[in-house]
Structure formats: structure tokens, C-alpha cells
Motif scaffolding. Structure first.
Motif, PDB file in Angstrom:
ATOM      1  N   HIS A 101      32.364 -17.416  33.660  1.00  0.00           N
ATOM      2  CA  HIS A 101      33.386 -18.517  34.307  1.00  0.00           C
ATOM      3  C   HIS A 101      33.609 -18.166  35.512  1.00  0.00           C
ATOM      4  CE1 HIS A 101      35.746 -21.905  34.771  1.00  0.00           C
ATOM      5  NE2 HIS A 101      36.461 -21.884  33.882  1.00  0.00           N
ATOM      6  N   GLU A 133      37.438 -18.867  36.613  1.00  0.00           N
ATOM      7  CA  GLU A 133      38.241 -18.677  36.841  1.00  0.00           C
ATOM      8  C   GLU A 133      39.000 -18.185  37.058  1.00  0.00           C
ATOM      9  OE1 GLU A 133      40.768 -23.169  35.139  1.00  0.00           O
ATOM     10  OE2 GLU A 133      39.773 -22.624  33.899  1.00  0.00           O
ATOM     11  N   PHE A 185      31.552 -18.192  44.156  1.00  0.00           N
ATOM     12  CA  PHE A 185      32.854 -18.727  44.511  1.00  0.00           C
ATOM     13  C   PHE A 185      33.785 -16.988  44.608  1.00  0.00           C
ATOM     14  CE2 PHE A 185      34.283 -22.250  41.293  1.00  0.00           C
ATOM     15  CZ  PHE A 185      33.191 -23.346  42.153  1.00  0.00           C
ATOM     16  N   HIS A 231      33.494 -25.723  32.140  1.00  0.00           N
ATOM     17  CA  HIS A 231      34.274 -27.029  32.964  1.00  0.00           C
ATOM     18  C   HIS A 231      33.897 -26.707  34.502  1.00  0.00           C
ATOM     19  CE1 HIS A 231      38.420 -25.670  33.215  1.00  0.00           C
ATOM     20  NE2 HIS A 231      37.572 -24.447  32.549  1.00  0.00           N
ATOM     21  N   TRP A 232      33.348 -25.525  34.729  1.00  0.00           N
ATOM     22  CA  TRP A 232      33.441 -25.971  36.190  1.00  0.00           C
ATOM     23  C   TRP A 232      32.025 -25.483  36.720  1.00  0.00           C
ATOM     24  CZ3 TRP A 232      36.635 -21.687  38.739  1.00  0.00           C
ATOM     25  CH2 TRP A 232      38.469 -22.301  38.995  1.00  0.00           C
ATOM     26  N   THR A 261      29.745 -22.288  35.585  1.00  0.00           N
ATOM     27  CA  THR A 261      29.511 -22.256  34.335  1.00  0.00           C
ATOM     28  C   THR A 261      28.688 -21.986  33.432  1.00  0.00           C
ATOM     29  OG1 THR A 261      30.258 -23.897  33.554  1.00  0.00           O
ATOM     30  CG2 THR A 261      31.979 -23.219  33.779  1.00  0.00           C
TER      31      THR A 261
END
Length: 399
Positions: free
Chosen positions: A80, A82, A110, A146-147, A150
Motif C-alpha cells: 500500500h 499511503e 504512485f 482502500h487505494w 493495494t
């Protein structure tokens, strides 16, 4: 002094605690902090699974250096992106320039946008594996949990699911890091608060991810998330809770959330609660939207079938803190609830009617007609509130 915590013979916990940050994502209170969990696999090839927040890198690197003991770090697996889990990437690449970053195509998009990193990528696709020697890691993409990027990593050797944010929650790991070492009821509540506020909007995607893991028929002995305790004694518990929450399954109970300026709307909330108790409802939560942070209110709403919203009118509209709550509820798209509405007004309405308008988006069944009193409730209003309570009790008992 570095304390090495073993997850298995060759897998170590290298996470850190954050007791300083007040708001997670700038929104959610961290009264008891949060952990950022990371894991190091020592094998023929070494692999780090996820990192930590940028300003916790010193403690993080000390743990990694101690365990590597001069060995190189070969892989960084990013479940993930984040920044509380990827923040150490730039410094890791400085210290280990030959490090290969393992992720999917969206992961790398990302990374490039967040950290201007364009190299050292080892792309995997859904269901592909990476062999470290003794350990064989298999990857399952779980987009929007929740992205978009993931994924989860499953160690086929020790049967550990490294699940990213899935199954995680708030709260620091103060000494104990395993589910059999901590007060698990506290963590369960904070995991639900995390789920309901951050992941819950994507419940259909959570169900899709769980179905994918079920269809893969993998044997999960340990669930190791990026937040909260590691589930080694009873991983089935957190797995089943995620399944329950993402199916919008609820318990028999009622949350009464109210916004009141001078106590008149609060009086109505107390009256409704008493009438619910007389109808045999034992789980009743009265919550003041002006005092209680919205994340705690949403957490309780996610748990219980019934919701009653009470609001005063403010400037010909809805009381602002109440509007924040109903706006978030409509945004989150929670299902399987029933609703009651009451409120007060002075020279004009606007409070109750605004809740009704939001509910047109939410599409929750109303158990009774909204009750709206002018300035303060009168005998007729209390009779209507009593009927509302009876209707709510009947509805949630039938559920």
C-alpha cells in the motif's frame, strides 16, 4: 537497544509506534496513537514488507540494520502506497541502492508521483510469486481496499498473510504486538472505527478481496496488517469481522446523535432513549455531535441497526455539526440501517427538512414521520416521539 520480535523463525517485526500525531490523515483522532507495522524476512534473499512514516525512519532503520547484520536488503514489497507505509522509500534507496521495489503497475505510478522514483522496479501481476529461497511469496491484488494499488502478500512457507491496511486499526502496540498479548476488545473497537471511517465506503471492494482469498483457498495461520496487532492466535476473528462489517451486518441497538444549542433538542433525545428502553432496547448510545468526534459516531452507527438523528435548526438550515455527520453518511453509502428524525426550530424550519433531503440520497427506511417541535417539545411532540421510539424498537427487533 534493539529488541528483535520474531513472527516466525526468519520473519521479524520492525514496526514503530506513533504517539505524537493527533489526527490520522488530518481527520481521525489518535487518542491512543497508532502503529506502523513493517516486516523483515531473512532468507537467501532478504525482503522488507512495507515501511513506516517518514519521521519514524531513524528507529525503523536501526531495527533493520541490527537484523540484517551487514547483509544487503534485496527487496522492498509495497502492499500500500499511503505515505504512512511508504514514507521511508527515498531513504531506503539511498542506503540500499540496489534494492528492488516489488509492486504492481499502479504502485509504481504512485511512487513516481509521490517520490520521483522511476527505477528499481520489479513488477508483479495478480497471482504471481517471488521466491526468496526458503520463503515463497504470492501476491493478490485487492484494488480499492482502500487505494487503487493495494495488494496483499501471502508467505506460502509460514502461511502468513501480510494484508496492508486490511484488518488494521488504531492504537499503539505497547509491549504486546500479538492478539494474544493485548486487550483485544479495545483493538476490535478501534479496528471498527478505522474500518467504518476509512475503508467502509469501499465495502463492496472488501467483499471482492475476501472472495478472492477464499477462492484461492489459502491456509492463513497469521494475519499481519500494517496497523494494530498481529493475529496469530485467532486470525479467524478479524477475518470474520471484516466480512461482517463489509456486508453491512448490524446488531440490535440504536444510536441517537443530536445537535442542540440550548438543551431543547437534547431533551427530546433523552426522552426517545427512555422510550426505547421501555420497549426493551438495551444497547442505546446517545452522542452529542458538538462534543463527540464524528469518527466515534460513525463507528457506533456502523455497529447498530437503528439511527435516530435529532437537530436544532441553525440559520434556517441544519445545525453545522449535524450536517457534517449526515453529509458523511450519505458519502459513505452505508446500507442496512433504519432511520428516525426529530428536531426543533424557531421562526423558520430547515433542520429536519435538510436531514430528510440527505436521506433521499441515503435511501434509509424511515420508521416514522419526522417530529419537529417549535423551540421546545410540547405534549403532542412527546407523544410523537414515543411513537417514533416504538416504531424503531419494532423495526430493529425484526431485523
Amino acid at each position: 537497544m534493539n529488541v528483535s520480535i520474531k513472527i516466525s523463525d526468519s520473519i521479524y517485526y520492525v514496526g514503530v509506534n506513533d504517539r505524537d500525531t493527533q489526527l490520522f490523515e488530518g481527520l481521525w483522532p489518535l487518542e491512543r496513537g497508532v502503529s506502523y507495522n513493517s516486516y523483515l524476512i531473512l532468507d537467501e534473499k532478504t525482503a522488507l514488507i512495507d515501511t513506516v512514516k517518514e519521521w519514524k525512519v531513524t528507529e525503523f532503520f536501526d531495527k533493520i540494520r541490527h537484523l540484517l547484520n551487514g547483509k544487503p536488503l534485496d527487496y522492498l514489497i509495497i502492499n500500500h502506497m499511503e505515505p504512512d507505509h511508504s514514507g521511508a522509500i527515498p531513504e531506503l534507496l539511498q542506503k540500499f541502492p540496489n534494492l528492488k521495489i516489488v509492486g504492481n503497475r499502479t504502485t509504481f505510478q504512485f511512487i513516481e508521483n509521490l517520490y520521483k522514483v522511476k527505477d528499481n522496479f520489479h513488477e508483479i501481476k495478480d497471482g504471481e510469486s517471488l521466491n526468496l529461497g526458503k520463503h515463497n511469496l504470492k501476491f493478490y491484488l485487492t484494488p480499492m481496499v482502500h487505494w487503487p494499488e493495494t495488494m496483499v502478500t501471502y508467505d506460502e512457507t509460514d502461511k502468513i498473510l501480510f494484508s496492508g491496511d486490511a484488518f488494521g486499526g488504531f492504537g499503539t502496540l505497547d509491549g504486546g504486538i500479538f492478539d494474544d498479548e493485548v486487550k483485544i476488545d479495545f483493538f476490535e473497537d478501534e479496528i471498527r472505527r478505522y474500518f467504518s471511517n476509512i475503508v467502509g465506503k469501499f465495502s463492496p471492494m472488501v467483499q471482492r478481496a475476501l472472495n478472492k482469498l477464499n477462492e484461492a483457498n489459502i491456509d492463513i495461520k497469521i494475519i499481519a496488517s500494517t496497523h494494530g496487532p498481529i493475529w496469530r492466535k485467532n486470525p479467524e476473528r478479524i477475518y470474520s469481522l471484516y466480512d461482517k462489517w463489509s456486508k453491512y451486518e448490524t446488531e440490535e441497538g440504536v444510536v441517537i446523535a443530536y445537535g442542540s444549542m440550548y438543551g431543547n433538542t437534547e431533551e427530546m433525545a433523552d426522552y426517545v432513549a427512555r422510550k426505547l428502553a421501555e420497549e426493551g432496547i438495551k444497547k442505546i448510545k446517545i452522542m452529542n455531535v458538538s462534543k463527540t468526534h464524528i469518527s466515534y459516531i460513525i463507528n457506533e452507527i456502523w455497529r447498530y441497526k437503528g439511527l435516530i438523528l435529532g437537530s436544532s435548526t441553525y440559520n434556517q438550515g441544519l445545525f453545522p455539526y449535524m450536517e457534517s455527520l449526515v453529509q458523511w453518511l450519505s458519502h459513505t453509502n452505508i446500507k442496512n440501517h433504519v432511520l428516525g428524525i426529530f428536531g426543533t426550530y424557531g421562526w423558520s424550519g430547515g433542520g429536519v427538512s435538510t436531514i430528510v433531503k440527505y436521506n433521499e440520497q441515503m435511501k434509509w427506511p424511515l420508521v416514522a414521520e419526522p417530529v419537529e417541535a417549535r423551540l421546545s417539545a410540547k405534549e403532542e411532540d412527546f407523544k410523537k416521539l414515543s411513537e417514533l421510539a416504538k416504531a424503531m424498537a419494532k423495526e430493529i427487533k425484526l431485523a
